[in-house]
Design a protein around this motif. Structure first.
Motif, PDB file in Angstrom:
ATOM      1  N   ARG A 190      28.594  31.396  34.102  1.00 42.68           N
ATOM      2  CA  ARG A 190      28.140  32.869  35.365  1.00 42.68           C
ATOM      3  C   ARG A 190      29.328  33.208  36.464  1.00 42.68           C
ATOM      4  NH1 ARG A 190      24.389  29.159  34.915  1.00 42.68           N
ATOM      5  NH2 ARG A 190      24.130  29.157  36.954  1.00 42.68           N
ATOM      6  N   TYR A 191      30.278  32.683  36.104  1.00 43.74           N
ATOM      7  CA  TYR A 191      31.736  32.830  36.910  1.00 43.74           C
ATOM      8  C   TYR A 191      31.656  34.439  36.993  1.00 43.74           C
ATOM      9  CZ  TYR A 191      33.266  28.532  38.256  1.00 43.74           C
ATOM     10  OH  TYR A 191      32.730  27.101  39.050  1.00 43.74           O
ATOM     11  N   ASP A 192      32.048  34.702  38.090  1.00 45.39           N
ATOM     12  CA  ASP A 192      31.985  36.456  38.332  1.00 45.39           C
ATOM     13  C   ASP A 192      33.920  37.134  37.823  1.00 45.39           C
ATOM     14  OD1 ASP A 192      32.590  39.188  39.844  1.00 45.39           O
ATOM     15  OD2 ASP A 192      34.412  38.526  40.236  1.00 45.39           O
ATOM     16  N   THR A 251      41.348  46.463  34.802  1.00 47.62           N
ATOM     17  CA  THR A 251      40.815  46.486  36.402  1.00 47.62           C
ATOM     18  C   THR A 251      40.249  45.512  37.105  1.00 47.62           C
ATOM     19  OG1 THR A 251      39.155  47.720  36.013  1.00 47.62           O
ATOM     20  CG2 THR A 251      41.187  48.880  35.812  1.00 47.62           C
ATOM     21  N   ASP A 252      39.934  44.520  36.286  1.00 51.08           N
ATOM     22  CA  ASP A 252      39.051  42.871  37.226  1.00 51.08           C
ATOM     23  C   ASP A 252      39.912  41.787  37.224  1.00 51.08           C
ATOM     24  OD1 ASP A 252      36.499  44.508  36.746  1.00 51.08           O
ATOM     25  OD2 ASP A 252      36.231  43.961  35.140  1.00 51.08           O
ATOM     26  N   ILE A 253      40.510  41.934  36.134  1.00 50.26           N
ATOM     27  CA  ILE A 253      41.708  40.932  36.336  1.00 50.26           C
ATOM     28  C   ILE A 253      42.347  41.555  37.919  1.00 50.26           C
ATOM     29  CG2 ILE A 253      43.878  39.814  35.142  1.00 50.26           C
ATOM     30  CD1 ILE A 253      42.553  40.258  32.479  1.00 50.26           C
ATOM     31  N   PHE A 254      43.496  42.418  37.761  1.00 51.80           N
ATOM     32  CA  PHE A 254      43.939  42.832  39.208  1.00 51.80           C
ATOM     33  C   PHE A 254      42.979  42.834  40.439  1.00 51.80           C
ATOM     34  CE2 PHE A 254      46.080  46.389  36.565  1.00 51.80           C
ATOM     35  CZ  PHE A 254      47.379  45.714  35.723  1.00 51.80           C
ATOM     36  N   LYS A 255      41.798  43.313  40.177  1.00 54.37           N
ATOM     37  CA  LYS A 255      41.514  42.765  41.548  1.00 54.37           C
ATOM     38  C   LYS A 255      40.489  41.014  41.395  1.00 54.37           C
ATOM     39  CE  LYS A 255      36.385  43.527  43.052  1.00 54.37           C
ATOM     40  NZ  LYS A 255      35.019  44.056  42.943  1.00 54.37           N
ATOM     41  N   GLY A 256      40.380  40.093  40.457  1.00 56.33           N
ATOM     42  CA  GLY A 256      40.699  38.598  40.660  1.00 56.33           C
ATOM     43  C   GLY A 256      42.227  38.472  40.921  1.00 56.33           C
TER      44      GLY A 256
END
Length: 472
Positions: free
Chosen positions: A166-168, A435-440
């Motif tokens: 359940r990690y973001d 986009t999730d990877i870029f945000k992280g």
């Protein structure tokens, strides 16, 4: 057009061709030979061949003498000499050996054991799975130095486990992308070997100088993961007993002995033999390659297919690096002969900037170059342009090299050209968007800049170990 203007035209044309997608190594060689033919042209050398022509000469004789006259240019001598210089470079001999060690370790099924062990050992720490992934990445990246391999393998191994816990998704992706790039900074780093060959700085001192900054960056990553897990528990929930079971202390110690210690011992043996002066980097790399084979045998993972893949990948990557050096040496020799380095030096001195401003300017240029180019191309082609300017601003090449190594972490972490993000996206579940990877990865990018500031404010973080081991 004057020679210096021609040199700048040569550099500008090379950049344009790179952006158009031409192969960089062969573009360097073609540009160097093409412009070098003009730079080293000597009419008397050419016409000397034609003087042997007479009326009885056949067409074949005419063509052969014409070809002889055309080839009678010192650029071809330079190109051959530069090729032999690169191939005989003792520093570069360590590259294929360290690469082979990394590819063998990658295929020895060590990483899955290591991640499982660290995940269980750190389960009481906030963000434990992220911390375990970072430490695994740091050890594995140190052993391999191959960013794509580390990010891909850890993405296959750790990302599904973190998503199941359940990690973001962006938080988990950022951890893997950032951890996977550490191998180009922490010794025994291939990048530092290439910088040593390009700059003439001792690779032993570079390894010693990069050690503390590398650990600072790892520490900043871990502090960020733990702190965010405490302040925002939803991004990294504590694992349940089903996800990370309780293991008796005796079994946990045995897991550490069989997974963590062998790889750590191999890395420490390689680095210790170099820093202690017991072996040259090439000899230590040979020890590491042998150690990697023995680990693969011990884990029953050494097969002919895996060995063949490791040899093939080693040869391919080594050839790329060596031909880049051949092209770069030829290009830079012609560029310097035409007066390009002199005009750049005069321009920088005319700006009347301080050493700090020069460092910021140089690091900004390297940061921007990291978007379209690989680290090897930046180190081999563009960093040598800055090296003659270091003496003008009284900047130690060792210090500059460590800053560059830190800076090149950003070339894999800066959107929209963050290669580690694309490596991870290629093997991530469809639910994890780019986009999730870029945000992280953006918070980890900030950690890199903080590490660079710390290194500049506390230069002893670079100089302490080289001075301790080898004196001033």
């Amino acid at each position: 057009m004057t020679d210096p203007q021609l040199a700048l035209t040569m550099l500008a044309l090379f950049i344009v061709l790179v952006f158009l997608g031409f192969p960089i190594a062969f573009t360097l060689m073609a540009m160097g030979i093409g412009f070098g033919y003009y730079a080293y042209f000597d009419g008397s050398r050419m016409w000397r061949a034609f003087e042997r022509l007479d009326e009885t000469a056949s067409s074949w004789d005419s063509w052969s003498l014409w070809f002889e006259g055309f080839m009678n240019n010192r650029i071809f001598d330079l190109f051959v000499n530069q090729t032999y210089t690169v191939m005989a470079n003792e520093v570069l001999t360590a590259v294929p050996l360290f690469l082979f060690m990394g590819y063998v370790v990658e295929r020895a099924n060590i990483v899955d054991r290591l991640f499982s062990t660290l995940n269980i050992a750190s389960k009481n720490i906030p963000g434990s799975m992220g911390v375990a992934a970072l430490v695994t990445c740091a050890l594995f990246a140190t052993a391999t130095g191959i960013v794509g391999a580390v990010v891909t393998l850890m993405g296959l191994l750790a990302l599904p486990a973190m998503l199941k816990a359940r990690y973001d998704p962006s938080f988990a992706a950022g951890i893997i992308c950032a951890g996977g790039t550490l191998g180009i900074l922490i010794p025994p780093s291939i990048m530092l070997i290439v910088y040593a060959a390009a700059s003439g700085v001792s690779i032993v001192q570079l390894y010693a100088g990069a050690m503390i900054p590398g650990l600072i960056l790892v520490a900043l990553y871990i502090v960020y993961v733990v702190t965010r897990s405490i302040l925002q528990p939803s991004v990294a929930p504590r694992p349940t007993k089903e996800e990370v079971p309780d293991v008796p202390m005796g079994k946990l110690l045995w897991m550490i002995v069989t997974s963590f210690l062998p790889l750590a011992f191999l890395i420490l043996a390689v680095l210790g033999s170099i820093l202690g002066g017991y072996a040259t980097p090439t000899e230590a790399a040979a020890i590491g390659a042998l150690g990697g084979l023995l680990l693969a045998v011990a884990y029953r993972a050494l097969t002919f297919q895996r060995l063949r893949e490791s040899v093939y990948l080693t040869v391919r990557t080594t050839a790329m690096v060596c031909w880049l050096f051949v092209g770069s040496y030829t290009f830079s020799a012609v560029f310097s002969y035409l007066g390009g380095e002199h005009i750049i030096s005069e321009f920088v001195q005319s700006l009347d900037i301080t050493p700090l401003q020069f460092l910021i300017l140089a690091q900004l240029i390297i940061f921007l170059l990291g978007w379209p180019l690989e680290w090897s191309e930046i180190i081999i082609i563009f960093v040598p342009i800055f090296l003659p300017l270091l003496a003008i601003f009284d900047i130690d090449p060792l210090f500059f090299g460590v800053l560059v190594a830190l800076n090149l972490q950003t070339s894999f972490l800066t959107p929209p050209m963050a290669m580690s993000a694309y490596y991870l996206k290629g093997i991530a579940p469809p639910s994890v968007k780019l986009t999730d990877i870029f945000k992280g990865i953006l918070p980890f990018l900030a950690m890199v800049f903080i590490a660079m500031i710390v290194v500049y404010v506390v230069p002893q973080s670079v100089f302490f170990l080289p001075e301790y081991f080898y004196g001033r």
